[in-house]
Every structure is written in structure tokens, then in C-alpha cells.
Design a protein around this motif. Structure first.
Motif, PDB file in Angstrom:
ATOM      1  N   TRP A  62       0.824  -1.201   0.000  1.00 49.84           N
ATOM      2  CA  TRP A  62       0.000   0.000   0.000  1.00 49.84           C
ATOM      3  C   TRP A  62       0.857   1.250   0.000  1.00 49.84           C
ATOM      4  O   TRP A  62       2.056   1.187   0.281  1.00 49.84           O
ATOM      5  N   GLN A  63       0.206   2.366  -0.321  1.00 46.89           N
ATOM      6  CA  GLN A  63       0.818   3.697  -0.241  1.00 46.89           C
ATOM      7  C   GLN A  63      -0.223   4.639   0.353  1.00 46.89           C
ATOM      8  O   GLN A  63      -1.417   4.479   0.075  1.00 46.89           O
ATOM      9  N   SER A  64       0.221   5.625   1.108  1.00 45.79           N
ATOM     10  CA  SER A  64      -0.717   6.630   1.604  1.00 45.79           C
ATOM     11  C   SER A  64      -0.016   7.975   1.745  1.00 45.79           C
ATOM     12  O   SER A  64       1.190   8.047   1.966  1.00 45.79           O
ATOM     13  N   VAL A  65      -0.823   9.021   1.576  1.00 43.82           N
ATOM     14  CA  VAL A  65      -0.347  10.393   1.751  1.00 43.82           C
ATOM     15  C   VAL A  65      -1.304  11.095   2.698  1.00 43.82           C
ATOM     16  O   VAL A  65      -2.531  10.985   2.551  1.00 43.82           O
ATOM     17  N   ILE A  66      -0.754  11.797   3.665  1.00 47.03           N
ATOM     18  CA  ILE A  66      -1.538  12.621   4.586  1.00 47.03           C
ATOM     19  C   ILE A  66      -1.143  14.071   4.352  1.00 47.03           C
ATOM     20  O   ILE A  66       0.042  14.413   4.373  1.00 47.03           O
ATOM     21  N   VAL A  67      -2.163  14.898   4.115  1.00 46.97           N
ATOM     22  CA  VAL A  67      -1.953  16.333   3.896  1.00 46.97           C
ATOM     23  C   VAL A  67      -2.593  17.090   5.050  1.00 46.97           C
ATOM     24  O   VAL A  67      -3.782  16.911   5.323  1.00 46.97           O
ATOM     25  N   LEU A  68      -1.815  17.909   5.722  1.00 50.22           N
ATOM     26  CA  LEU A  68      -2.363  18.844   6.700  1.00 50.22           C
ATOM     27  C   LEU A  68      -2.560  20.152   5.960  1.00 50.22           C
ATOM     28  O   LEU A  68      -1.676  20.594   5.221  1.00 50.22           O
ATOM     29  N   GLY A  69      -3.729  20.756   6.134  1.00 52.49           N
ATOM     30  CA  GLY A  69      -3.988  21.965   5.377  1.00 52.49           C
ATOM     31  C   GLY A  69      -5.094  22.814   5.940  1.00 52.49           C
ATOM     32  O   GLY A  69      -5.592  22.573   7.046  1.00 52.49           O
ATOM     33  N   LYS A  70      -5.473  23.791   5.136  1.00 55.02           N
ATOM     34  CA  LYS A  70      -6.481  24.773   5.543  1.00 55.02           C
ATOM     35  C   LYS A  70      -7.644  24.765   4.551  1.00 55.02           C
ATOM     36  O   LYS A  70      -7.443  24.893   3.339  1.00 55.02           O
ATOM     37  N   PHE A  71      -8.854  24.612   5.074  1.00 51.00           N
ATOM     38  CA  PHE A  71     -10.092  24.685   4.298  1.00 51.00           C
ATOM     39  C   PHE A  71     -10.319  26.131   3.870  1.00 51.00           C
ATOM     40  O   PHE A  71     -10.150  27.056   4.656  1.00 51.00           O
ATOM     41  N   GLU A  72     -10.677  26.296   2.593  1.00 50.56           N
ATOM     42  CA  GLU A  72     -11.043  27.629   2.105  1.00 50.56           C
ATOM     43  C   GLU A  72     -12.202  27.482   1.119  1.00 50.56           C
ATOM     44  O   GLU A  72     -12.068  26.816   0.093  1.00 50.56           O
TER      45      GLU A  72
END
Length: 149
Positions: free
Chosen positions: A76-86
């Protein structure tokens, strides 16, 4: 073998997938849901009817977005993005975002002409009278990627 994805591998996975999970929290209550998306290499674009996740993100714009590709328990592969809703309010940007979403999602739809919950229907009146569609983006702050092979 466990490992970290390179920047290129993270970008590739974000561009390849169509469904991820967006997590948000407000008033001490976390909430996570699957969601269709489109990644243009800079921002992650989404659309949704007004509901719990939109209400939460309007209160607290900090979000976490997960996308993965699971072939098996050990591959498997996974990416986690921390970000800001706009929320997107500019009509031209809304149109570009919806076109990107439609272009990305429709190849996976059973009946592409009749998905009013996604802002897509044969007759425009079927959409406008049923729901208020919110177009939004996540502005990435950081991302991490992992894999197992």
C-alpha cells in the motif's frame, strides 16, 4: 519493507486517486468522511452539499486529508496532507474547480448524466432546486507519505 514516499511519489498518488478522506474537528469532536477530490498540483478541490463537514470546517478551517492506494495488507501507499479549508467564492475559480472535479470523477461514474448530488444532471434545474453546492479547496501546509511493499 516500510518506507517514506518521495515528493514525486506523493504528488503522483494525490493526482492518481479520486476518493480520499477528509478529517476536521470543532468543539472537541473529530469527524472524518470519504470525499471525491481533484488535485491540480497546488490545491486539493472538493464539492459538497451543506452539512456537518462544511459546518465544522467553517468553524475550524484546519483539516487533514488522507489518500491511499491499497493493493493488499502488505502492499500500500498513503499520503496525509495537513492543510487549511477555504471556501471558493469567486465564480471563475468555482467553474474551474467544478470542471476539474467533473473531468476527474466522471470516468468512474455509472451514469455520468444523472448525479445531482455532485452538481451534475441533464437538466440544470435538477441541481439548483435540490441542494446548495459548496465548492472548496484545501491549501496544503505539509504532507507526508508512507508505503509498504
Amino acid at each position: 519493507m516500510l518506507g517514506e514516499l518521495s515528493e514525486l511519489q506523493m504528488e503522483t498518488l494525490l493526482k492518481q486517486q479520486v476518493i480520499g478522506r477528509i478529517a476536521c474537528q470543532a468543539d472537541g469532536v473529530p469527524y472524518i468522511v470519504p470525499i471525491n477530490y481533484f488535485y491540480n498540483g497546488t490545491h486539493i478541490f472538493f464539492h459538497s452539499a451543506i452539512g456537518k463537514k462544511i459546518e465544522i470546517m467553517r468553524k475550524n478551517p484546519k483539516v487533514c486529508f488522507l489518500v491511499d492506494d491499497i493493493k493488499s495488507v502488505f502492499k500500500w501507499q498513503s499520503v496525509i496532507v495537513l492543510g487549511k479549508f477555504e471556501e471558493i467564492t469567486d465564480m471563475a475559480e468555482k467553474e474551474r474547480a467544478m470542471q476539474g472535479l467533473i473531468h476527474r470523477i466522471m470516468p468512474f461514474a455509472d451514469n455520468p448524466k444523472d448525479h445531482p448530488s455532485h452538481g451534475i444532471a441533464e437538466k440544470e434545474d435538477d441541481i439548483a432546486t435540490r441542494l446548495e453546492l459548496v465548492i472548496f479547496k484545501v491549501i496544503p501546509i505539509s504532507k507526508t507519505g508512507r508505503f509498504e511493499n
